[in-house]
Write an enzyme that holds these catalytic residues in place. Structure first.
Site, PDB file in Angstrom:
ATOM      1  N   HIS A 197      38.866  46.101  37.138  1.00 53.81           N
ATOM      2  CA  HIS A 197      38.367  46.151  35.749  1.00 53.81           C
ATOM      3  C   HIS A 197      37.126  45.276  35.598  1.00 53.81           C
ATOM      4  O   HIS A 197      37.212  44.074  35.334  1.00 53.81           O
ATOM      5  CB  HIS A 197      39.469  45.685  34.796  1.00 53.81           C
TER       6      HIS A 197
ATOM      7  N   HIS B  51      32.856  45.242  34.212  1.00 58.61           N
ATOM      8  CA  HIS B  51      31.720  45.863  33.513  1.00 58.61           C
ATOM      9  C   HIS B  51      30.450  45.480  34.255  1.00 58.61           C
ATOM     10  O   HIS B  51      30.091  44.308  34.304  1.00 58.61           O
ATOM     11  CB  HIS B  51      31.660  45.382  32.059  1.00 58.61           C
TER      12      HIS B  51
ATOM     13  N   ARG C  93      27.518  47.164  33.563  1.00 56.40           N
ATOM     14  CA  ARG C  93      26.475  47.367  32.535  1.00 56.40           C
ATOM     15  C   ARG C  93      25.350  48.315  32.900  1.00 56.40           C
ATOM     16  O   ARG C  93      24.540  48.635  32.042  1.00 56.40           O
ATOM     17  CB  ARG C  93      25.849  46.025  32.117  1.00 56.40           C
TER      18      ARG C  93
ATOM     19  N   HIS D  91      42.894  50.911  27.509  1.00 56.10           N
ATOM     20  CA  HIS D  91      42.565  49.781  26.638  1.00 56.10           C
ATOM     21  C   HIS D  91      43.406  49.985  25.381  1.00 56.10           C
ATOM     22  O   HIS D  91      43.287  51.020  24.719  1.00 56.10           O
ATOM     23  CB  HIS D  91      41.064  49.820  26.321  1.00 56.10           C
TER      24      HIS D  91
ATOM     25  N   HIS E 120      44.394  44.880  30.642  1.00 60.41           N
ATOM     26  CA  HIS E 120      44.327  43.516  30.073  1.00 60.41           C
ATOM     27  C   HIS E 120      45.401  43.166  29.037  1.00 60.41           C
ATOM     28  O   HIS E 120      45.103  42.917  27.871  1.00 60.41           O
ATOM     29  CB  HIS E 120      42.931  43.211  29.533  1.00 60.41           C
TER      30      HIS E 120
ATOM     31  N   ASP F 133      38.347  41.940  33.906  1.00 57.19           N
ATOM     32  CA  ASP F 133      37.633  42.426  32.714  1.00 57.19           C
ATOM     33  C   ASP F 133      36.280  41.704  32.611  1.00 57.19           C
ATOM     34  O   ASP F 133      35.842  41.333  31.512  1.00 57.19           O
ATOM     35  CB  ASP F 133      38.450  42.228  31.434  1.00 57.19           C
TER      36      ASP F 133
HETATM   37  O1  DOR Z   1      36.033  41.469  25.693  1.00 59.47           O
HETATM   38  C1  DOR Z   1      35.801  42.615  26.070  1.00 59.47           C
HETATM   39  N1  DOR Z   1      34.564  42.973  26.463  1.00 59.47           N
HETATM   40  N2  DOR Z   1      36.798  43.514  26.062  1.00 59.47           N
HETATM   41  C2  DOR Z   1      36.567  44.816  26.302  1.00 59.47           C
HETATM   42  O2  DOR Z   1      37.512  45.575  26.284  1.00 59.47           O
HETATM   43  C3  DOR Z   1      35.190  45.316  26.553  1.00 59.47           C
HETATM   44  C4  DOR Z   1      34.342  44.238  27.081  1.00 59.47           C
HETATM   45  C5  DOR Z   1      32.862  44.567  27.078  1.00 59.47           C
HETATM   46  O3  DOR Z   1      32.484  45.674  27.435  1.00 59.47           O
HETATM   47  O4  DOR Z   1      32.062  43.668  26.762  1.00 59.47           O
END
Ligand code: DOR
Length: 421
Positions: free
Chosen positions: A57, A59, A61, A176, A229, A302
């Protein structure tokens, strides 16, 4: 490259042994008390040899939000954190809801060539929750799972369809869980602390309702589902009782949910703002119990990198998220292993083997024939976390100044050295 890692303590599925480990042709070619080969050696005396972490998990970007992170910086942060494989979430711009974006991510990952990167496709087009994305085409292009992460698919009919289609294509939905109507703009956990701070609270029930819904759908269809999460004690209990009935549900939590409570939000430090929010002591304790008894299968970060501009604003307006790739091994070790809650072998099960099993990925353990995704880690010397030194563009960590144990000194992917401290 052919090499031997000598004199280390190998963390295997089920325990630790002192042994040498031979890598040849990108694979683990031998594990034995003593291996003497005429090739390069790495001395791991006093160190641990771990399977590379698999973070399901993350990101990254890219495409679209490269100011926060890109595939190069995210992958560099990953290998520094001991992560050799990761799954990247689809809330990019454009959203990863079609084969073109899946292929783009995979080709960028190949160019960057640091860790293995597995795209997660969106469940619905644009993550809007309205119509299903190109599931079959994304699978053919290399998506390993589906998620509308950052949001729940609020329409239960669409979510049921998504589970059916996903399962037809051999993919799992990573859910989620957040009832957006009940959250109603909440930015922290709804509790005594939110009353004191005056920040709008989001109740546990907003998460629990969606966990229960995903389980109800999974149970009625007989289709596996994965809960992202988990942050609430009550969510752990819902998952535990579902597992006891034989529902095919798996779950992850993140380091911030077993280390921090919402007490830290009283500082109004926006680095503590994360979704789902940090909860209370009772939640932290139950999450640790859930990790211990197997209710929670995995630890994922996450990893949610944000620019300082997105965080240096008032709490209500700041972006949700914690940059986690470079602290997960240390937080897992310091808060779960050093405290006696989990053995190191069980920690690695949560951070490597189980994610591999859930997603059907190769790797996740040290055994002959497995890909040589390996970390030589030191757990002996304490150090202080300093977000300003992260390789990730996201310096947003609430753990600045925390004294921890555990870091990757060498990270190998398919037998190639990708990070050296
Ligand atoms: O805190 C978070 N940030 N929770 C999420 O589910 C998405 C993530 C984000 O993309 O910044």
């Amino acid at each position: 490259m052919k090499f031997v890692i000598k004199n280390g303590t190998l963390v295997l599925n089920g325990g630790e042994i002192k042994a040498d480990l031979l890598v040849d042709g990108g694979k683990i070619a031998g594990i034995a008390p003593r291996i003497d080969e005429n090739c390069k050696t790495f001395d791991a005396s006093g160190k641990y040899v771990l399977p590379g972490l698999i973070d399901m998990h993350v990101h990254l970007r890219e495409p679209g939000f490269e100011g926060k992170e890109d595939i190069q910086s995210g992958a560099a942060a990953a290998v520094k954190g001991g992560v050799t494989q990761l799954c990247c979430m689809p809330n990019t711009d454009p959203v990863c809801d079609n084969a073109v974006v899946v292929r783009y991510i995979k080709s960028r990952a190949e160019e960057v060539n640091l860790c293995k990167i597995h795209p997660v496709g969106a469940i619905t087009k644009g993550e809007k929750g309205e119509s299903l994305s190109d599931i079959g085409k994304m699978k053919a292009a290399g998506a390993v799972a589906l998620s509308d992460d950052g949001k729940s698919v609020m329409n239960s009919y669409i979510m049921r369809l998504a589970m059916e289609y996903a399962s037809d294509f051999g993919l799992k939905c990573l859910c989620h869980c957040e009832d957006v109507n009940l959250v109603d703009g909440g930015v922290v956990n709804e509790s005594r602390n939110s009353t004191v701070s005056g920040l709008k609270g989001s109740p546990r029930a907003a998460e629990d309702i969606m966990i229960a819904r995903e389980i109800a759908l999974s149970e009625s269809l007989g289709i596996p589902v994965h809960i992202c999460h988990v942050s609430t004690y009550s969510g752990v209990e819902i998952i535990r009782s579902a597992k006891a009935r034989g529902v095919k549900v798996t779950a992850e939590t993140c380091p911030h949910y077993f280390t921090l409570t919402d007490d830290v939000t009283l500082t109004y430090d926006t680095f503590t703002k994360v979704n789902p929010p940090l909860r209370e002591k009772r939640d932290v304790e139950e999450i640790i119990r859930g990790l211990f008894d197997g209710t929670i299968d995995c630890i994922a970060t996450d990893h949610a990198p944000h620019s300082l501009k997105d965080k240096q604003t008032e709490y209500n307006l700041a972006a949700f998220g914690i940059s986690g790739l470079e602290t997960s091994l240390a937080l897992g070790y310091t808060y779960l292993v050093k405290t006696g809650k989990l053995t190191l072998s069980r920690l690695m099960e949560k951070m490597s083997l189980n994610p591999a099993k859930i997603l059907g990925l190769k790797g996740g353990e040290l055994k002959e024939g497995a890909p040589a995704d390996i970390v030589i880690a030191d757990f002996g010397k304490p150090y202080k976390i300093d977000g300003s030194k992260f390789l990730s563009k996201g310096k947003n960590t609430p753990f600045n100044g925390f004294e921890v144990y555990g870091r990757a000194e060498y990270t190998f992917v398919d037998g190639d050295l990708k990070y050296k401290m």
